[in-house]
Design a protein around this motif. Structure first.
Motif, mmCIF file in Angstrom:
data_model
loop_
_atom_site.group_PDB
_atom_site.id
_atom_site.type_symbol
_atom_site.label_atom_id
_atom_site.label_comp_id
_atom_site.label_asym_id
_atom_site.label_seq_id
_atom_site.Cartn_x
_atom_site.Cartn_y
_atom_site.Cartn_z
ATOM 1 N N ARG A 1 2.139 -111.159 52.439
ATOM 2 C CA ARG A 1 2.451 -109.868 52.544
ATOM 3 C C ARG A 1 3.981 -109.586 52.499
ATOM 4 N NH1 ARG A 1 -0.995 -106.700 56.579
ATOM 5 N NH2 ARG A 1 -2.789 -107.904 57.011
ATOM 6 N N LEU A 2 4.610 -110.431 52.877
ATOM 7 C CA LEU A 2 6.219 -110.322 52.471
ATOM 8 C C LEU A 2 6.523 -110.448 51.066
ATOM 9 C CD1 LEU A 2 7.663 -112.611 55.489
ATOM 10 C CD2 LEU A 2 7.622 -110.189 55.346
ATOM 11 N N ASP A 3 5.815 -111.349 50.410
ATOM 12 C CA ASP A 3 6.078 -111.471 49.006
ATOM 13 C C ASP A 3 5.450 -110.096 48.148
ATOM 14 O OD1 ASP A 3 6.927 -113.932 49.216
ATOM 15 O OD2 ASP A 3 5.083 -114.978 48.760
ATOM 16 N N ALA A 4 4.434 -109.686 48.693
ATOM 17 C CA ALA A 4 3.998 -108.512 48.090
ATOM 18 C C ALA A 4 4.732 -107.307 48.182
ATOM 19 C CB ALA A 4 2.653 -108.098 48.561
ATOM 20 N N ALA A 5 5.455 -107.106 49.259
ATOM 21 C CA ALA A 5 6.409 -106.068 49.668
ATOM 22 C C ALA A 5 7.677 -106.192 49.094
ATOM 23 C CB ALA A 5 6.465 -105.660 51.346
ATOM 24 N N GLY A 6 7.857 -107.549 48.605
ATOM 25 C CA GLY A 6 9.442 -107.890 48.014
ATOM 26 C C GLY A 6 10.519 -107.896 49.123
#
Length: 168
Positions: free
Chosen positions: A95-100
């Motif tokens: 989720r963090l990766d996807a949100a940058g």
């Protein structure tokens, strides 16, 4: 002699001052996946995991439009959010990766695996999972010996595939 606290006592929730309620909700609900339980206009909101009344309170009562405390001041170091499994922690990383959203750290403490980051108001956030107590590092006398080592993020990311979790 001081009597110890009841061993069943737990931290029930944390309440954070934020500068912008919608921005904070975008992070805690939109990125991390908490559910909005109740909102009080533009001033406060309560979010949770699993339908509990609230795990995190967010408010702008004394902080609307404010700035984070400067480095070197006292206050919250971080709030720690406990995930039930390694796969659930891997989902949080995805989720963090996807949100940058960048990590400020990632550690293997022997007793736990932890991801560190800042929320939009620069409140420290730790996302972690505990290892079973039988796996905790101990010395020859049995005393707990936590460590801080680099967390293998590639292995954690691969956990999501192994668990075949489908994110919302």
């Amino acid at each position: 002699m001081t009597t110890p606290i009841d061993p069943q006592a737990r931290i029930g929730h944390v309440h954070l001052r934020v500068a912008d309620l919608d921005r904070a909700l975008g992070f805690y609900c939109g990125v991390l996946g908490f559910t909005l339980m109740q909102r009080y206009g533009r001033e406060a909101a309560f979010v949770s995991a699993g339908g509990y009344h609230h795990h995190i309170g967010l408010n702008t009562w004394d902080s609307a439009g404010g700035s984070p405390p400067p480095p070197g001041s006292t206050g919250l170091y971080h709030v720690a959010i406990l995930y039930p499994t390694r796969a659930a922690l891997a989902d949080a990383l995805a989720r963090l990766d996807a949100a940058g959203i960048p990590l400020t750290g990632a550690s293997d403490h022997g007793v736990s695996e932890a991801l560190y980051l800042d929320d939009p108001d620069r409140n420290g956030v730790e996302l972690y999972r505990d290892r079973p107590e039988a796996e905790w590092p101990r010395d020859e006398a049995g005393a707990l010996r936590m460590v801080t080592r680099r967390l293998d993020l590639a292995s954690l990311r691969a956990e999501l595939t192994r668990a075949q979790i489908t994110r919302p």
